[in-house]
Design an enzyme around this catalytic site. Structure first.
Site, mmCIF file in Angstrom:
data_model
loop_
_atom_site.group_PDB
_atom_site.id
_atom_site.type_symbol
_atom_site.label_atom_id
_atom_site.label_comp_id
_atom_site.label_asym_id
_atom_site.label_seq_id
_atom_site.Cartn_x
_atom_site.Cartn_y
_atom_site.Cartn_z
ATOM 1 N N TRP A 319 0.847 -1.202 0.000
ATOM 2 C CA TRP A 319 0.000 0.000 0.000
ATOM 3 C C TRP A 319 0.881 1.249 0.000
ATOM 4 C CZ3 TRP A 319 -0.368 4.183 3.286
ATOM 5 C CH2 TRP A 319 -1.486 5.002 3.130
ATOM 6 N N HIS A 320 2.016 1.148 0.706
ATOM 7 C CA HIS A 320 2.886 2.321 0.810
ATOM 8 C C HIS A 320 3.612 2.640 -0.489
ATOM 9 C CE1 HIS A 320 2.330 1.837 5.149
ATOM 10 N NE2 HIS A 320 2.662 3.108 5.223
ATOM 11 N N GLY A 321 3.835 1.652 -1.319
ATOM 12 C CA GLY A 321 4.549 1.947 -2.555
ATOM 13 C C GLY A 321 4.647 0.718 -3.417
ATOM 14 N N PHE A 472 2.064 8.206 -1.550
ATOM 15 C CA PHE A 472 1.366 6.943 -1.352
ATOM 16 C C PHE A 472 -0.101 7.062 -1.727
ATOM 17 C CE2 PHE A 472 4.682 6.857 2.165
ATOM 18 C CZ PHE A 472 5.647 6.367 1.301
#
Lengths: 472, 381
Positions: A319-321, A472
């Site tokens: 989800w962050h990257g 993000f």
């Protein structure tokens, strides 16, 4: 539009005055929705259509779901809504990642990549839309009867682009009430905003100077310099992200709305479980409620619990990257959660309990330091420009490699400030953070407030002010 | 009404106390009156004479301006045969303590009992400005035994150097002492206020560095840029195609901006004329010291960023005009190889960027000293 800009200042003033002049709740919602759409379109007007489209799909499908008497059919509508939202997110954020990974896996030279601009805040508003759809399906919430309400929930400008990820069950009921825009709310909200602003433009942006330089060329710096840069990054990312959350909470407060707490002195955590109860709380609780528990949570045996934990953290990392470094970062945290869970199970099984107060305190302190160091280790993978760079940084730190000695002064200054603030928070609020709201009816708090404003103006960093979590 | 007035007064009193505290902090972070503009002299501005300056945003330095408005420590007497050191903000050295700047280090090396080198370092003073003010400096400081010039940049338009040949004429009324005596009351009051309330300068500096533009609103500016870039790529492609079709080879007739920027004959001529002018105005030793920038490379080494487009022009022009040319690049490299020391940057900014740090000043001073000693030995023999 960034919170740290003239454009935002003008938008806020206009929206505040216009909202204050509104006679009905609906009028206020319209004003806030227009402000939110301007706020979002300010980056790139084209992506506003995407936001509206996603909102509209959620609105329609939730209504459709509610109309269905048959639970299976309702579930199909829910799955359709979730799939559409995730497809949009997947296309914009993960398309190139998956194509590239597929090509590498099968040794294909190139499958080609699309030039895709990542719409700002897409991960945040997609998760909000998902929580709405799932909560309506679960019967926790009634589908919105009016488009404007769901629109305002998904696009409410204070939290639109970088959280906190607000739950529909928390926010939509607030839209059903008359939320007063009182003088007290304004004063409190602006103080919270200022608190976040200081974290961002004084601390995080200043530390970025050192972090960017060192992470750009890790081979050049000594082991100690690299370690200090990692410490600087741990403070930078905390102040950057929690600063944004504070600003969002503050702005929402001025309009009379309450947003959930997103950070709670995370570096005081003694173990990984506690860390995720204190860091990006809105995301970790979202992942718990909409991913970990649906996967079975801890209801399907010990092994399955651990697999679920790992899966949740892997997806949390993704989800962050959209890169393997982030997945690895998630895996590290997942692994730590599993180890901690196993340790707790074993201690409980064997009846190991520390009763001596001194030993307990010592163990707490050691756990806290250990957890902080582990978090820093994970941040190396989060921040490094590549996986080999991350390994190089850790190797150089561990071996005490020689190189340029760069001991950034502000790392020490801000570490001391954060340390003192954390200690005060810990003592005054039993280990939890709080906003130090000043009572401006008294004289010395007024002096303190003006002094803080002046010091902020004196020491803010006037360079790049992009928020880390915008990507993000 | 009474309550409101009381409230207002309470806020004003609070603001005053807060400003007083913030101002006290400013004294340790950034203080000291600004510059005084002037004409008909070596530099177009000087620091307020006999003032103290503190700068903490890049490195940390406490420095004193002497009665002439230049940063010199006047505890020791000035030698009869003094050397003038001209240069930019690097030479001025606001980022380090006065005892650590190149002039102080050099003075210590040459003769610790007196001041041999006099600092004329002025922020923004690149070679064209130095040439323009050279004659005036010679008139203001007629007893100078030598001149040292510090430069960190070599790329100027030829016109800049040619324009500099039209030098400023010295007027004694422009000296620091005379300016302070003739300063108009409003300027005097302004200086006094800025000295007493450094908070004003600090806030003004922060304000100037803020970006209030709304040009990136709604992604329109970015979109236009992308469109323009696309169009220029298309046009370039069309132009390239035409060249191939025509086969005229006339493309070289319209030089690209990159080609224009390289040295070339006009640059050398302008530089040579400028240095010849300095030589004609001063028949004693002149040392021109060039300290190139330094970059940290990803492989852990550093590169010396000499601007090779003009480098040979400098060596030849200096030789033609009997000016000693010194390049500190090798000394910088040696220092890095010895113990990873870097000549630029500070622990409150980044390393390898910005101004010379304490080590950078020391290396520059050592290189000046070596060149000066060599000249002395040659003169003796």
């Amino acid at each position: 539009m960034s919170f740290v800009s003239l454009a935002f200042f003008l938008l806020f003033i206009t929206a505040y005055v216009a909202s204050k002049l509104c006679k009905t709740r609906d009028q206020k919602h319209i004003v806030l929705l227009i402000a939110s759409y301007i706020f979002y379109a300010y980056w790139d007007a084209r992506f506003l259509l995407l936001l509206i489209l996603q909102t509209y799909i959620s609105y329609l499908l939730a209504k459709q779901m509610e109309r269905e008497d048959d639970r299976q059919k309702a579930k199909r509508w829910m799955i359709l809504g979730v799939s559409i939202s995730l497809s949009i997110l997947g296309f914009f954020k993960y398309f190139n990642f998956f194509v590239d990974s597929f090509a590498k896996l099968f040794g294909i030279t190139s499958l080609g990549a699309l030039t895709i601009i990542l719409p700002v805040g897409i991960s945040f508003y997609t998760f909000q839309a998902l929580s709405y759809l799932i909560d309506v399906y679960r019967g926790k919430l009634k589908a919105c009867d009016r488009f404007i309400k769901i629109s305002l929930y998904i696009s409410f400008f204070p939290q639109l682009v970088a959280g906190p990820i607000v739950r529909a069950t928390d926010f939509l009921p607030q839209l059903e009430e008359d939320r007063p825009m009182t003088w007290e709310n304004l004063v409190e909200g602006l103080q919270i905003f200022l608190f976040g602003l200081i974290k961002k433009i004084v601390i995080a942006d200043q530390l970025a100077v050192c972090v960017d330089a060192v992470f750009a060329s890790p081979r050049s710096y000594s082991g100690l310099s690299l370690f200090l840069a990692v410490v600087a990054y741990s403070i930078q990312i905390y102040c950057d992200f929690s600063g944004y959350s504070d600003m969002a909470i503050g702005v929402a407060k001025t309009f009379g709305y309450n947003l959930c707490k997103n950070f709670d002195m995370p570096y005081l955590s003694k173990n990984p479980t506690e860390f995720w109860q204190r860091w990006h709380i809105s995301l970790s609780s979202w992942l718990r409620d909409y991913l970990y528990i649906p996967l079975g949570g801890n209801r399907k045996g010990k092994v399955r619990t651990k697999i679920n934990l790992m899966l949740t953290m892997l997806l949390g990392g993704l989800w962050h990257g959209a890169n393997w470094q982030m997945v690895f970062w998630g895996a590290l945290h997942g692994g730590a959660l599993i180890i901690h869970k196993t340790f707790r199970e074993q201690s409980s099984l064997r009846g190991i309990h520390v009763r001596n107060k001194t030993v307990k305190q010592l163990a707490s302190a050691v756990s806290m330091i250990g957890m902080y160091l582990f978090t820093c280790l994970c941040w190396v993978f989060f921040r490094a420009q590549s996986f080999p760079d991350a390994i190089l940084i850790l190797t150089r730190i561990v071996t005490g490699a020689s190189g340029i000695r760069y001991y950034f002064v502000y790392t020490f200054v801000f570490a001391a400030i954060i340390g003192i603030a954390t200690a005060i928070g810990s003592i005054r609020n039993h280990g939890h953070g709080y906003y130090p709201i000043l009572n401006l009816n008294r004289f010395w708090p007024k002096v303190a407030l003006i002094l803080v404003v002046l010091l902020t103006l004196m020491f803010f960093y006037a360079g790049d002010t992009a928020f880390i979590y915008f990507q993000f | 009404m009474k309550k409101q007035i009381r409230m207002l007064l309470s806020w004003c009193a609070a603001a005053l106390i807060a400003a007083f505290c913030a101002n006290a902090v400013s004294f340790f972070y950034r203080s000291g009156a600004g510059s005084i503009p002037r004409q008909n002299a070596y530099s177009i501005s000087i620091r307020t004479p006999n003032s103290r300056m503190v700068r903490g945003s890049e490195g940390y330095g406490i420095n004193y301006a002497d009665e002439n408005g230049y940063l010199n420590d006047d505890d020791l007497p000035l030698s009869k045969n003094y050397i003038l050191l001209m240069g930019s903000s690097h030479a001025e050295g606001l980022q380090v303590m006065q005892k650590d700047n190149m002039v102080s280090v050099l003075n210590n090396m040459i003769d610790p009992s007196c001041r041999t080198v006099y600092n004329l370092g002025t922020a923004g003073y690149t070679l064209p400005f130095i040439v323009e003010g050279f004659q005036a400096a010679m008139e203001e400081f007629p007893d100078a035994a030598a001149v040292m010039i510090e430069i960190s940049k070599t790329s100027y338009a030829s016109d800049e150097l040619m324009d500099a040949l039209d030098q400023a004429k010295y007027d004694p009324a422009s000296s620091g002492k005379a300016l302070m005596q003739s300063l108009d009351p409003s300027r005097q009051i302004r200086n006094d206020i800025l000295s007493a309330v450094p908070l004003i300068s600090l806030l003004r500096q922060q304000y100037v560095s803020m970006d209030f533009s709304l040009r990136d609103a709604f992604g329109i500016d970015q979109w236009i840029h992308v469109r323009q870039a696309d169009e220029s790529i298309t046009n370039d492609a069309v132009a390239d195609q035409d060249d191939v079709i025509d086969g005229t080879g006339d493309v070289a007739a319209a030089p690209s901006s990159a080609a224009e920027a390289t040295g070339g004959e006009s640059y050398y001529n302008a530089l040579n004329q400028a240095l010849a002018l300095l030589r004609s105005e001063f028949d004693r030793p002149i040392i021109l010291l060039y300290h190139p920038g330094v970059s940290i490379l990803p492989d852990g080494t550093i590169s010396i960023d000499r601007d090779m487009r003009y480098y040979d022009d400098y060596i030849t022009a200096c030789k033609n005009n009997d000016i000693v040319f010194v390049d500190t690049g090798d000394a910088f490299l040696k220092a890095y190889e010895a113990d990873f020391s870097t000549p630029y940057g500070f622990n409150n900014t980044t390393l390898q960027g910005g101004h010379l740090n304490q080590l950078g000043h020391r290396i520059v001073a050592e290189e000046f000293y070596k060149a000066w000693m060599k000249i002395q030995e040659e003169e003796k023999s």
